[in-house]
Design a protein around this motif. Structure first.
Motif, PDB file in Angstrom:
ATOM      1  N   ALA A 176       4.579  -2.298  -3.460  1.00 21.07           N
ATOM      2  CA  ALA A 176       5.622  -2.457  -2.459  1.00 21.07           C
ATOM      3  C   ALA A 176       6.149  -0.992  -2.338  1.00 21.07           C
ATOM      4  N   ALA A 177       6.078  -0.291  -3.247  1.00 20.27           N
ATOM      5  CA  ALA A 177       6.946   0.878  -3.068  1.00 20.27           C
ATOM      6  C   ALA A 177       5.706   1.867  -2.330  1.00 20.27           C
ATOM      7  N   ALA A 178       4.479   1.805  -2.772  1.00 21.19           N
ATOM      8  CA  ALA A 178       3.362   2.464  -1.985  1.00 21.19           C
ATOM      9  C   ALA A 178       3.413   2.255  -0.579  1.00 21.19           C
ATOM     10  N   GLU A 179       3.551   1.126  -0.153  1.00 21.81           N
ATOM     11  CA  GLU A 179       3.490   0.720   1.342  1.00 21.81           C
ATOM     12  C   GLU A 179       4.665   1.414   1.986  1.00 21.81           C
ATOM     13  N   LYS A 180       5.715   1.607   1.356  1.00 19.19           N
ATOM     14  CA  LYS A 180       6.785   2.346   2.079  1.00 19.19           C
ATOM     15  C   LYS A 180       6.763   4.134   1.871  1.00 19.19           C
TER      16      LYS A 180
END
Length: 100
Positions: free
Chosen positions: A50-54
């Protein structure tokens, strides 16, 4: 319900799940995998994804520390027992069942 409120409720439920798992150190990851198909490590992976998607870089170790509340190696020494042959057999059966 507006999107912001929904996000806040989802975040609160996630924090409660993490806290619950933190309090239930007697529940082994392998047992979670057998019964539910996910464990604390899965949550850490999902958090990092989820962090990587941001476009936020979070290492696997950082994500695990967030979920476990301490470095994974420390948690593992304190709380993780060696998997029994029965647990490993149940894990393999559950994995085969979910992957057809």
């Amino acid at each position: 319900m507006d999107r912001q409120t929904q996000t806040e409720l989802e975040a609160a439920a996630f924090r409660r799940l993490v806290a619950h798992l933190g309090a239930r150190t007697d529940v082994q990851n392998i047992d979670l995998m057998i019964l539910a198909g996910f464990c604390r490590n899965c949550l850490a992976d999902w958090y990092a994804q989820a962090a990587a998607e941001k476009d936020i870089a979070i290492s696997k170790d950082e994500a695990r520390e967030f979920i476990y509340g301490e470095p994974f190696a420390d948690w593992k020494k304190k709380h993780q027992a060696e998997a029994t042959p029965e647990q490993m057999a149940a894990f393999e059966a559950a994995r085969k069942k979910s992957h057809g």
